[in-house]
Design a protein around this motif. Sequence first.
Motif, PDB file in Angstrom:
ATOM      1  N   GLU A  38       0.833  -1.205   0.000  1.00 51.83           N
ATOM      2  CA  GLU A  38       0.000   0.000   0.000  1.00 51.83           C
ATOM      3  C   GLU A  38       0.865   1.252   0.000  1.00 51.83           C
ATOM      4  OE1 GLU A  38      -2.807  -0.020   3.170  1.00 51.83           O
ATOM      5  OE2 GLU A  38      -3.709  -1.957   2.588  1.00 51.83           O
ATOM      6  N   GLN A  39       1.929   1.243   0.798  1.00 48.89           N
ATOM      7  CA  GLN A  39       2.808   2.410   0.839  1.00 48.89           C
ATOM      8  C   GLN A  39       3.514   2.614  -0.504  1.00 48.89           C
ATOM      9  OE1 GLN A  39       5.278   2.968   4.429  1.00 48.89           O
ATOM     10  NE2 GLN A  39       4.112   1.300   5.375  1.00 48.89           N
ATOM     11  N   LEU A  40       3.946   1.526  -1.121  1.00 46.02           N
ATOM     12  CA  LEU A  40       4.613   1.648  -2.417  1.00 46.02           C
ATOM     13  C   LEU A  40       3.653   2.172  -3.481  1.00 46.02           C
ATOM     14  CD1 LEU A  40       6.773  -1.619  -2.556  1.00 46.02           C
ATOM     15  CD2 LEU A  40       7.591   0.721  -2.220  1.00 46.02           C
ATOM     16  N   MET A  41       2.428   1.707  -3.463  1.00 45.57           N
ATOM     17  CA  MET A  41       1.457   2.172  -4.464  1.00 45.57           C
ATOM     18  C   MET A  41       1.170   3.663  -4.309  1.00 45.57           C
ATOM     19  SD  MET A  41       0.952  -0.349  -6.469  1.00 45.57           S
ATOM     20  CE  MET A  41       2.699  -0.708  -6.144  1.00 45.57           C
ATOM     21  N   GLU A  42       1.217   4.146  -3.077  1.00 41.79           N
ATOM     22  CA  GLU A  42       1.040   5.582  -2.864  1.00 41.79           C
ATOM     23  C   GLU A  42       2.230   6.362  -3.423  1.00 41.79           C
ATOM     24  OE1 GLU A  42       0.331   6.392   1.232  1.00 41.79           O
ATOM     25  OE2 GLU A  42      -1.526   5.222   1.324  1.00 41.79           O
TER      26      GLU A  42
END
Length: 436
Positions: free
Chosen positions: A177-181
């Motif tokens: 999720e953090q990478l996609m952000e």
Amino acid sequence: MTSTAPTASVDLTLRTLPTGALPTSTCSTQLLDAPWDVDARDPGYGPGASMSDAIPAASPRQGEIPREYREASAEELDRRIRAAKAQLGERVVVLGHFYQRDEVVQYADYVGDSFQLATAAKGHREAEAIIFCGVHFMAETADLLSTPEQAVILPNLAAGCSMADMADIDQVEECWEQLMEVYAEEAAAAGEDAPAPVIPVTYMNSSAAIKGFVGRHGGIVCTSSNAAAVLEWAFARGRQVLFLPDQHLGRNTAKAMGVGLEEMAMWNPRRPLGGNEEQALREAKVLLWHGFCSVHKRFTTAQIDTARAEHPGVRVIVHPECPMPVVDAADESGSTDYIRRAIEGASEPTTFAIGTEINLVQRLAAQHPQHTIFCLDPVVCPCSTMYRIHPGYLAWVLEALCEGTVLNRITVGEDVAEPARVALERMLAVRPAPVR
């Protein structure tokens, strides 16, 4: 440094060490304890290389097995195991990992690494039960590749894997999720036909949940022998790779492929953005999960220096799960099967210093007496969780099968199994470069 004892049995080596030598010759005096005693008192991985690793609270525990198996002599267990196998015939197949103790490997129908054994399980559709003398993630993989009618059995449920446990599914989901952000704007600007910002790759030494995650997100599984080919596959489809869970295999493989260390970033799941700045994540080519194998972390360049000083001309081969300085200092690095084939292929008497688990090293030394073969680490410290499997547990599950009872069955839910199989099938379609 001296060569290993003439026996292939690590357990026997421990029991025949000179009086007073045990505390300094092994990593734990508790290695002499029966595994059911360890199971009863120790919520951790048990004595051995992983004993200092933190174990997840929800990890399986093994209940007490009947007294008759705990108190039986080695000779009685041998008789009962062989009798049960003879009675079951082709209804059961026993798989033994390279790192398993010799007292168990002797009963295996197939011996190999985790992938070889999973493939062996897949090739025996006639067997009603597959007994996997290895660790939990291996039994899960066998269940993924076997038929729904086949029961996969792990003789001791406490046989886990600390490396596999270092990539928790909740932590990996949060990482994603953090990478996609971080990559949201970049992905939107690139359009649908552009390479994905990141492709997840997981080592075979991971839970079914992680394999399922990778399968759902366009990723793939790798082994230590095909990691380079898998990374090439991933780079053809994405700009960046998230490599789970072993940082050392990921780093060593990427480095050998020409990826610079400055193009790799470490993801620490306990820190926001894995402990990185957003710009560093965007510039990285490989993100390495903060995991490791406690067996292979024990090997050092100092051990290699000692081996070269005491054995001029020694051939040093280490596993790619070892830290990068150790791999760089060795003559060669490769999977457990690579190490086995290298020794088998040596036509002249050779001195080998091997950097991998002690059970395999001592077995190779016993099988190839024309060579001098010893473990780089002079301290006898086997894989903690492999050591939890004992002939007593094997006799217990085999005799239960003779009575029509399946004990310690390992099953993977279909919601995880379906995408995990996708990731495994992608791996099966990738062919590693031929070994020269």
